[in-house]
Design an enzyme around this catalytic site. Structure first.
Site, PDB file in Angstrom:
ATOM      1  N   SER A 185      -4.543   0.288  25.289  1.00  0.00           N
ATOM      2  CA  SER A 185      -3.337  -0.524  25.503  1.00  0.00           C
ATOM      3  C   SER A 185      -3.259  -1.700  24.545  1.00  0.00           C
ATOM      4  O   SER A 185      -4.185  -2.515  24.484  1.00  0.00           O
ATOM      5  CB  SER A 185      -3.335  -1.118  26.915  1.00  0.00           C
ATOM      6  OG  SER A 185      -3.247  -0.119  27.861  1.00  0.00           O
ATOM      7  N   HIS A 213       1.858   2.199  24.459  1.00  0.00           N
ATOM      8  CA  HIS A 213       1.170   3.419  24.010  1.00  0.00           C
ATOM      9  C   HIS A 213       2.140   4.228  23.153  1.00  0.00           C
ATOM     10  O   HIS A 213       3.123   4.759  23.655  1.00  0.00           O
ATOM     11  CB  HIS A 213       0.730   4.267  25.205  1.00  0.00           C
ATOM     12  CG  HIS A 213      -0.327   3.605  26.018  1.00  0.00           C
ATOM     13  ND1 HIS A 213      -1.661   3.890  25.884  1.00  0.00           N
ATOM     14  CD2 HIS A 213      -0.243   2.635  26.943  1.00  0.00           C
ATOM     15  CE1 HIS A 213      -2.341   3.125  26.704  1.00  0.00           C
ATOM     16  NE2 HIS A 213      -1.511   2.357  27.363  1.00  0.00           N
ATOM     17  N   HIS A 233      -3.224   8.744  30.938  1.00  0.00           N
ATOM     18  CA  HIS A 233      -4.008   8.155  32.025  1.00  0.00           C
ATOM     19  C   HIS A 233      -3.832   8.936  33.313  1.00  0.00           C
ATOM     20  O   HIS A 233      -2.768   9.494  33.580  1.00  0.00           O
ATOM     21  CB  HIS A 233      -3.546   6.709  32.288  1.00  0.00           C
ATOM     22  CG  HIS A 233      -3.678   5.815  31.109  1.00  0.00           C
ATOM     23  ND1 HIS A 233      -2.714   5.729  30.137  1.00  0.00           N
ATOM     24  CD2 HIS A 233      -4.666   4.969  30.747  1.00  0.00           C
ATOM     25  CE1 HIS A 233      -3.095   4.859  29.215  1.00  0.00           C
ATOM     26  NE2 HIS A 233      -4.276   4.379  29.563  1.00  0.00           N
ATOM     27  N   ALA A 262      -8.298  -1.670  27.079  1.00  0.00           N
ATOM     28  CA  ALA A 262      -8.124  -3.012  27.616  1.00  0.00           C
ATOM     29  C   ALA A 262      -8.765  -2.996  29.000  1.00  0.00           C
ATOM     30  O   ALA A 262      -8.620  -2.012  29.730  1.00  0.00           O
ATOM     31  CB  ALA A 262      -6.637  -3.320  27.729  1.00  0.00           C
ATOM     32  N   HIS A 296       0.424  -6.743  33.838  1.00  0.00           N
ATOM     33  CA  HIS A 296       0.429  -5.897  32.629  1.00  0.00           C
ATOM     34  C   HIS A 296       0.910  -6.667  31.393  1.00  0.00           C
ATOM     35  O   HIS A 296       0.413  -6.454  30.287  1.00  0.00           O
ATOM     36  CB  HIS A 296       1.281  -4.638  32.859  1.00  0.00           C
ATOM     37  CG  HIS A 296       1.176  -3.630  31.755  1.00  0.00           C
ATOM     38  ND1 HIS A 296      -0.037  -3.088  31.342  1.00  0.00           N
ATOM     39  CD2 HIS A 296       2.110  -3.063  30.959  1.00  0.00           C
ATOM     40  CE1 HIS A 296       0.175  -2.238  30.350  1.00  0.00           C
ATOM     41  NE2 HIS A 296       1.464  -2.201  30.099  1.00  0.00           N
TER      42      HIS A 296
HETATM   43  N1  HPA Z   1      -8.185  -4.030  36.030  1.00  0.00           N
HETATM   44  C1  HPA Z   1      -8.066  -2.735  35.698  1.00  0.00           C
HETATM   45  N2  HPA Z   1      -7.628  -2.330  34.518  1.00  0.00           N
HETATM   46  C2  HPA Z   1      -7.280  -3.256  33.624  1.00  0.00           C
HETATM   47  C3  HPA Z   1      -7.363  -4.631  33.899  1.00  0.00           C
HETATM   48  C4  HPA Z   1      -7.844  -5.029  35.181  1.00  0.00           C
HETATM   49  O1  HPA Z   1      -7.954  -6.221  35.499  1.00  0.00           O
HETATM   50  N3  HPA Z   1      -6.962  -5.297  32.791  1.00  0.00           N
HETATM   51  C5  HPA Z   1      -6.635  -4.350  31.886  1.00  0.00           C
HETATM   52  N4  HPA Z   1      -6.832  -3.114  32.361  1.00  0.00           N
END
Ligand code: HPA
Length: 276
Positions: free
Chosen positions: A28, A59, A81, A111, A243
């Site tokens: 991401s 993406h 995903h 990420a 997000h």
């Molecule tokens: N949790 C799960 N997935 C993630 C997070 C998070 O805090 N940050 C980025 N992807």
């Protein structure tokens, strides 16, 4: 059969294939790594037979075949995903296709949310080991020996020699990185405060919604994996992940992340002889 679908995708890509031995999956907000690639040919996922399609903001969804320095590279920009509704066999399909085409080393990026309170947003963590909370496994189902063993050991899933290489180059770039345990969640909801507490007790340093399925499929096929998380948010008391925060931190930190990734790719052959 699954293997025939992978073969069909690989045969479609064969005329464009650059004999790359290095595959990279961009997580991401990390797609700007594609700017590091020269003479790149970009193939949208939508034209590759049997490839799923990406649906999430951040993406892009294409395979890039190009070069970094003198090294050929195959980059999957955009991943699939579990939380989008794909099966894990679909999630790992692009990686299996690259392996069919001949990559020997796979670099996975993502990420992730920091659970370890020493982490700060924008930090980088090498994955040393993982805990899988995605309630599935890409190796589940009919067994086909052409994929490798039925029961796959993940004890050496993240080889030390690749992590050492990444650490060495992060030191050289004066860009310190962490090493830790990644916990994979199904998503798409983020973890609750009680879960954060539990995951810390389990020994997890960061949580995310990807990577583990691809690692599992790659290890079954005998490919060496290096996995790197960009910590986009940290679960401190009262914080609430979002997000847009994830994408914003990724945007702010992707330059340093891409620099490290580039340096790792340029130096991978220094450990090639040990790569068996
Ligand atoms: N949790 C799960 N997935 C993630 C997070 C998070 O805090 N940050 C980025 N992807």
């Amino acid at each position: 059969m699954l293997i025939e679908k992978i073969e069909a995708a690989a045969s479609y890509l064969e005329p464009f294939w650059n004999s790359s031995e290095i595959g990279v999956v961009l997580g991401s907000g990390l797609s700007s790594f594609t700017k590091e690639i020269s003479s790149a040919k970009s193939i949208p996922y939508s034209v590759i037979p049997h490839f799923p399609r990406s649906t999430v903001e951040g993406h892009a969804g294409s395979l890039l075949l190009g070069e970094i320095g003198k090294f050929k590279i195959a980059v999957l920009s955009g991943r699939f995903h579990y939380y989008e509704g794909y099966s894990l066999q679909e999630v790992v399909f692009p990686v299996r296709t690259l392996i069919k085409l001949g990559i020997k080393t796979l670099i996975l990026t993502n990420a992730a949310g920091g659970l370890n309170l020493k982490f700060k947003p924008g930090d980088i963590m090498l994955i040393r080991d993982h805990i899988n909370f995605i309630p599935d496994n890409p190796l589940r189902g009919d067994y086909d020996s052409r994929f490798g063993k039925r029961f796959v050991s993940l004890v050496e899933a993240y080889p030390k020699r690749l992590r050492d290489l990444a650490k060495k180059h992060s030191r050289k770039l004066k860009n310190p990185i962490h090493e830790g345990v990644y916990l994979a969640l199904p998503g798409p909801s983020y973890e609750t405060p009680a879960e954060v507490k539990m995951f810390r007790l389990f020994g997890a340093d960061a949580a995310g919604m990807s990577t583990v399925p691809e690692v599992t499929a790659a290890v079954q096929l005998g490919v060496s994996v290096l996995a790197i998380s960009l910590i986009t948010n940290v679960h401190t008391r009262g914080s609430s992940p979002d997000h847009s925060e994830v994408l914003e931190t990724a945007k702010k930190s992707e330059k340093k992340f891409c620099k490290l990734l580039r340096e790792i790719v340029l130096n991978l052959d220094s450990i090639k002889n040990a790569d068996t």
